[in-house]
Design a protein around this motif. Structure first.
Motif, short mmCIF file in Angstrom:
data_model
loop_
_atom_site.label_atom_id
_atom_site.label_comp_id
_atom_site.label_asym_id
_atom_site.label_seq_id
_atom_site.Cartn_x
_atom_site.Cartn_y
_atom_site.Cartn_z
N TRP A 116 0.83 -1.21 0.00
CA TRP A 116 0.00 0.00 0.00
C TRP A 116 0.86 1.26 0.00
N VAL A 117 1.98 1.23 0.70
CA VAL A 117 2.86 2.40 0.72
C VAL A 117 3.47 2.62 -0.66
N VAL A 118 3.76 1.55 -1.40
CA VAL A 118 4.22 1.69 -2.79
C VAL A 118 3.15 2.41 -3.61
N TYR A 119 1.90 2.01 -3.44
CA TYR A 119 0.79 2.65 -4.15
C TYR A 119 0.68 4.13 -3.78
N VAL A 120 0.77 4.43 -2.48
CA VAL A 120 0.68 5.82 -2.02
C VAL A 120 1.83 6.64 -2.59
N ALA A 121 3.04 6.08 -2.57
CA ALA A 121 4.19 6.80 -3.10
C ALA A 121 4.02 7.11 -4.58
N ALA A 122 3.49 6.16 -5.34
CA ALA A 122 3.26 6.39 -6.76
C ALA A 122 2.24 7.51 -6.98
N LEU A 123 1.20 7.55 -6.18
CA LEU A 123 0.20 8.62 -6.28
C LEU A 123 0.81 9.99 -5.99
#
Length: 746
Positions: A647-654
């Motif tokens: 989820w943190v990977v997803y947040v970082a991409a956003l």
């Protein structure tokens, strides 16, 4: 309350310092974050029934709801706590030798008795006499705790009888309704020959699920005592929670079919499990320890592994679990056996409570059992706090707990928690005592971290300290929003004056973690009694990187606004309206992206993505061309066993997309990125060029900050195949980001 000795990390020389310890070059001037009221409000065992007489005189800290603070909200940071936390007053009201009053009273027994040369048994430690007794101890009864321990077998082995009990529970009580999202799944699960080893509910597969839990999940949230845990003797509903997590964490070596069947089984079990726990007779204040363990494991599964519906259900019932804890003594480390049942009067002396009278004699085996229960209760309280704080940060939920509720010692060292006998606990504890280690409270650990002073604790304790920092960050931000709305911000000295202190604390927290690992002696008894495996090392040491970057990102950006900016249709249980998008667009493009806070958030997001997606070029030692175009990243979110990293990977991409798109708009001449090789090369080129900046301010003059399409393509495809529905939704949102970069209609 039992108090255990401190962990065994050697002292690292950390003085109070203002220098950056994160490994990146970041200015520590506090930057105001996005100006928005961003968070919508959406609102072991059965315990040890007898306490040794040595503990009858032990005093316990007063719970916050039993003192003068009946009318004080548990959801807000009190001013005296905030003042103490961010300053060094001459009189430290939270020091072990200071007087304690009011709602912040910790009780005299919270800390070690420094007036004695030996630790007291009332504080959960051995004196010399008790240690000698344990050294001579020989189990007298075949069913004693010491005798039944068999770490190689008991924690994952099911008997035929226990297996039949679980099947009967599923058949008789896990009944579907017309509205159940798992309708007709029960019939599919039960059909076929369950004696076949490959059947999803066969005995071998059940044991595989339990083993998967211990292998991939336990060390990240060590609330169960593995040396004495017996799957065959565990409470059935707790065991179902373990099976649900284990089945969702199956290794990819089992194959796509088996892992997908495991995920479907987990969703089915979780859907019915919460109601069964609520109906159990132990689900009443003060609830039994196994109830809290099962509820927390279920909540983690529902939020981090399951469906959107179960995720939202877990968020709703999170407050239920905390209310049940507050109606007992769990948040101050006392189990149900130390709390009078409903209908009785608590005199303050555990020995006088009806139904909880103490025995006239006790054995070391009984003492160890009580020690286990007390430490497990403490770890349950910390697990609830960690879930509350980290999920608030990750998902934009409203926080329900506050740091000053945690009137507890930090968790004991893992060498004690993994000891296989009371005698071993005694020996390790004496070694800790002789080396001069003393226990430390959560309050003092948090204070030391904020003041760049080293804290000796284990990985679980360090996670609790980071959760404390994130909790303080959230509540201070909410306070600033309230004061700003009243126009009284200048009276308090301006906005965000606390932000610089916290960002430095995040860096020091990681550096202190790194140093504790670096200077740990491999020959120390901590390593002897708790040899780390490859998976354990991955879980412990990689998780610190995840939390460190998440803390920095969340401090400087509103994650919910980024999702709305990417045109998410539904968030936090609500449908987003056109007005929501208009407001989010204005906040991101006008009030966030041009400011230093946006550069800080994007800087840490880029560094994190580079470490995860291109570890071979994360240090910029190899160029994108040298690294090759040989295919997508080796990272797989579907097979990642770390709870928070996908989820943190997803947040970082956003965050990276939001920053680039807000400043540079759509890509003027998009490249042809139809093949996986082209996407990989584009991602590596972007992370090398933009992610390779040395300071956040270097992003100001960096061209093409929006050229992240190759990375978005790779993450979109990766998340699309995940077992967790929220990441599959994230894949769709990244698709929106790609179309917006291409200047296409969304």
């Amino acid at each position: 309350m039992l108090h255990l000795p401190p962990p065994v990390y050697p002292a690292a020389s950390h003085g109070s310092q203002a220098s950056n310890t994160s490994g990146y070059i970041v200015a520590h001037n506090p930057h105001p974050s996005i100006e928005t009221n961003s968070t919508p409000d959406i609102t072991g065992s059965n315990g040890f029934d007898q306490v040794p007489p040595d503990m009858q005189g032990a005093s316990y800290p007063a719970h916050g709801f039993e003192s003068e603070s009946h009318d004080r909200s548990p959801y807000a940071l009190p001013e005296d706590f905030t003042t103490w936390l961010f300053n060094e007053p001459q009189l430290n009201l939270f020091a072990p030798d200071a007087q304690r009053q009011g709602s912040m009273s910790l009780g005299a027994s919270t800390f070690v008795d420094e007036s004695s040369n030996s630790f007291r048994i009332a504080n959960g430690s051995f004196d010399d006499t008790m240690s000698e007794h344990f050294d001579r101890l020989v189990p007298q009864h075949p069913m004693s705790v010491t005798s039944i321990v068999d770490p190689a077998q008991t924690y994952a082995t099911l008997s035929q009888e226990k297996w039949q009990q679980l099947l009967e529970l599923i058949e008789m009580r896990f009944n579907e309704t017309d509205h159940a999202p798992v309708k007709n799944q029960k019939q599919n699960l039960l059909q076929g020959n369950r004696d076949e080893p490959s059947h999803v509910l066969s005995l071998p597969m059940m044991q595989t699920y339990i083993s998967s839990y211990w292998t991939h999940f336990h060390r990240q949230m060590p609330i169960l005592h593995k040396p004495t845990f017996s799957a065959d003797k565990a409470q059935n509903l707790l065991l179902v929670a373990i099976i649900a997590i284990g089945a969702s964490c199956l290794d990819k070596l089992h194959g796509l079919t088996v892992t997908q069947q495991g995920a479907e089984l987990s969703n089915f079990l979780a859907w019915h499990l919460r109601g069964e726990i609520f109906k159990d007779r132990d689900f009443t204040a003060p609830a039994q320890l196994w109830v809290f363990q099962a509820l927390l494991l279920l909540e983690v599964y529902e939020k981090m592994y399951s469906t959107r519906l179960l995720h939202e259900r877990a968020h709703i019932h999170h407050a239920t679990t905390l209310t049940l804890m507050r109606r007992g003594k769990t948040l101050i480390g006392r189990s149900a056996s130390e709390t009078p049942p409903a209908g009785t009067v608590d005199s303050g002396d555990p020995s006088t409570n009806e139904g909880h009278k103490q025995p006239q004699s006790h054995t070391p085996d009984q003492w160890w059992k009580h020690w286990i229960t007390s430490e497990a209760t403490r770890r349950v309280a910390f697990a609830a706090f960690i879930i509350d704080s980290i999920h608030t940060t990750m998902f934009g939920h409203s926080a329900t707990m506050v740091a000053h509720e945690m009137k507890l010692q930090l968790p004991c060292d893992e060498s004690l928690w993994s000891a296989t006998s009371g005698a071993e606990v005694g020996r390790i504890e004496n070694m800790l005592k002789e080396s001069g280690h003393k226990p430390i409270s959560f309050f003092d650990g948090l204070k030391n971290t904020l003041n760049s002073k080293s804290v000796r604790t284990n990985s679980f304790g360090r996670t609790a300290l980071m959760a404390g920092l994130l909790s303080v960050r959230w509540h201070m931000h909410q306070r600033d929003l309230q004061v700003r709305s009243l126009g009284a911000l200048k009276a308090l000295g301006g906005k965000d004056i606390w932000r610089g202190t916290l960002t430095k604390a995040f860096d020091f927290w990681k550096n202190d973690f790194d140093q504790s690992v670096k200077y740990t002696n491999p020959a120390s008894f901590s390593s002897i009694y708790n040899p780390p495996g490859k998976v354990d090392e991955e879980n412990i040491f990689e998780s610190r990187t995840v939390l460190h970057h998440l803390a920095h990102m969340a401090t400087h950006v509103d994650i919910v606004s980024c999702q709305i900016f990417a045109k998410a249709k539904r968030l936090l249980g609500r449908t987003t309206l056109p007005l929501d998008y208009t407001n989010a667009q204005k906040r991101i493009t006008e009030h966030w992206a041009p400011r230093p806070s946006a550069r800080d958030a994007t800087f840490y997001a880029l560094k994190f993505l580079a470490q995860v997606l291109t570890p071979d070029t994360a240090n910029l030692k190899r160029s994108a061309t040298e690294a090759g175009m040989g295919g997508p990243t080796s990272y797989s979110a579907r097979d990642d066993f770390l709870i928070n990293r996908p989820w943190v990977v997803y947040v970082a991409a956003l965050i990276v997309w939001s920053y680039g798109y807000a400043l540079d708009g759509p890509i003027r001449s998009p490249r042809d990125l139809t093949s996986s090789e082209q996407q990989t090369y584009d991602m590596r080129l972007f992370l090398e060029r933009v992610g390779g900046v040395e300071t956040p301010d270097d992003l100001i003059g960096t061209p093409d900050r929006n050229a992240c399409m190759g990375m978005l393509y790779i993450l979109q495809a990766m998340f699309e195949n995940c077992r967790w529905e929220l990441l599959r939704e994230g894949s769709m949102l990244l698709g929106n980001c790609i179309r917006m970069l291409q200047d296409l209609e969304v």
